[in-house]
Write a protein that holds these residues in place. Sequence first.
Motif, PDB file in Angstrom:
ATOM      1  N   ASP A  46      -1.348  -0.117  -6.418  1.00 59.25           N
ATOM      2  CA  ASP A  46       0.039   0.276  -6.657  1.00 59.25           C
ATOM      3  C   ASP A  46       0.730   0.567  -5.333  1.00 59.25           C
ATOM      4  OD1 ASP A  46      -0.741   2.917  -5.865  1.00 59.25           O
ATOM      5  OD2 ASP A  46      -1.200   3.441  -7.945  1.00 59.25           O
ATOM      6  N   ALA A  47       2.023   0.838  -5.404  1.00 63.83           N
ATOM      7  CA  ALA A  47       2.812   1.088  -4.192  1.00 63.83           C
ATOM      8  C   ALA A  47       2.336   2.327  -3.449  1.00 63.83           C
ATOM      9  CB  ALA A  47       4.288   1.212  -4.549  1.00 63.83           C
ATOM     10  N   ALA A  48       1.873   3.331  -4.173  1.00 58.80           N
ATOM     11  CA  ALA A  48       1.398   4.555  -3.519  1.00 58.80           C
ATOM     12  C   ALA A  48       0.178   4.270  -2.643  1.00 58.80           C
ATOM     13  CB  ALA A  48       1.078   5.620  -4.560  1.00 58.80           C
ATOM     14  N   GLU A  51       1.360   2.445   0.448  1.00 62.52           N
ATOM     15  CA  GLU A  51       2.050   3.351   1.368  1.00 62.52           C
ATOM     16  C   GLU A  51       1.055   4.249   2.102  1.00 62.52           C
ATOM     17  OE1 GLU A  51       5.015   4.719   3.585  1.00 62.52           O
ATOM     18  OE2 GLU A  51       5.190   3.093   2.135  1.00 62.52           O
ATOM     19  N   GLU A  52       0.000   4.633   1.420  1.00 61.31           N
ATOM     20  CA  GLU A  52      -1.023   5.487   2.031  1.00 61.31           C
ATOM     21  C   GLU A  52      -1.679   4.790   3.224  1.00 61.31           C
ATOM     22  OE1 GLU A  52      -5.314   6.989   0.566  1.00 61.31           O
ATOM     23  OE2 GLU A  52      -3.649   7.525  -0.768  1.00 61.31           O
ATOM     24  N   VAL A  53      -1.956   3.497   3.077  1.00 56.87           N
ATOM     25  CA  VAL A  53      -2.574   2.726   4.155  1.00 56.87           C
ATOM     26  C   VAL A  53      -1.532   2.348   5.209  1.00 56.87           C
ATOM     27  CG1 VAL A  53      -3.696   0.530   4.713  1.00 56.87           C
ATOM     28  CG2 VAL A  53      -4.476   1.875   2.773  1.00 56.87           C
ATOM     29  N   ILE A  86      -8.247  -5.508  13.831  1.00 55.05           N
ATOM     30  CA  ILE A  86      -7.232  -4.879  12.987  1.00 55.05           C
ATOM     31  C   ILE A  86      -6.088  -4.370  13.851  1.00 55.05           C
ATOM     32  CG2 ILE A  86      -8.865  -4.248  11.166  1.00 55.05           C
ATOM     33  CD1 ILE A  86      -8.615  -1.333  12.132  1.00 55.05           C
ATOM     34  N   VAL A  87      -4.903  -4.475  13.284  1.00 55.02           N
ATOM     35  CA  VAL A  87      -3.714  -3.902  13.895  1.00 55.02           C
ATOM     36  C   VAL A  87      -3.094  -3.038  12.808  1.00 55.02           C
ATOM     37  CG1 VAL A  87      -1.494  -4.328  15.030  1.00 55.02           C
ATOM     38  CG2 VAL A  87      -3.360  -5.993  15.277  1.00 55.02           C
ATOM     39  N   ARG A  88      -2.817  -1.790  13.162  1.00 56.91           N
ATOM     40  CA  ARG A  88      -2.205  -0.897  12.177  1.00 56.91           C
ATOM     41  C   ARG A  88      -1.127  -0.065  12.833  1.00 56.91           C
ATOM     42  NH1 ARG A  88      -5.442   4.192  12.160  1.00 56.91           N
ATOM     43  NH2 ARG A  88      -7.120   3.848  13.655  1.00 56.91           N
ATOM     44  N   GLY A  89      -0.163   0.280  12.029  1.00 52.85           N
ATOM     45  CA  GLY A  89       0.924   1.104  12.530  1.00 52.85           C
ATOM     46  C   GLY A  89       0.415   2.465  12.931  1.00 52.85           C
ATOM     47  N   GLY A  90       1.000   3.016  13.988  1.00 53.31           N
ATOM     48  CA  GLY A  90       0.578   4.317  14.487  1.00 53.31           C
ATOM     49  C   GLY A  90       1.184   5.481  13.738  1.00 53.31           C
ATOM     50  N   GLY A  91       2.029   5.192  12.749  1.00 56.56           N
ATOM     51  CA  GLY A  91       2.606   6.248  11.935  1.00 56.56           C
ATOM     52  C   GLY A  91       3.926   6.801  12.448  1.00 56.56           C
TER      53      GLY A  91
END
Length: 137
Positions: A46-48, A51-53, A86-91
């Motif tokens: 789901d969207a939640a 969004e968590e990831v 992996i590339v992930r947003g730093g928040g």
Amino acid sequence: MTSTHHLTLDLPYAQAVESVRAALSEQGFGIITEIDMRASLEKKLDAAAAEEVGDYVILGACNPGLARRALAAEPQLGVLLPCNVIVRGGGDGVHSIVDAMDPKVMVQLSESDDVREVADDADVRVRAALASLSHPG
């Protein structure tokens, strides 16, 4: 030995993904798989959960010459291919985090000198790609 090489970039996520692609390409790696974890989790859960990831992509990087040599030496090493990055947003919207599998993990599963040579070569290339991101230009 750790299983990844880690880097934090002063780039927003989308720009970091493109920069990582370019850096890997310069070292002879192509991206043969790509998993957008946010999209996958939104579709499957789901969207939640998405969004968590957050922004998170798994790039399956492969240098065909190195893969050929590794598989010729130990066919079962295919379970470790491609080399995931992996590339992930730093928040915060302005930083991104990059983690690349340490190719020397292959050596832990094989005592072959040929595999060690491939792993060393791949490691030099992955490190060079990450270094170019740390020190562009």
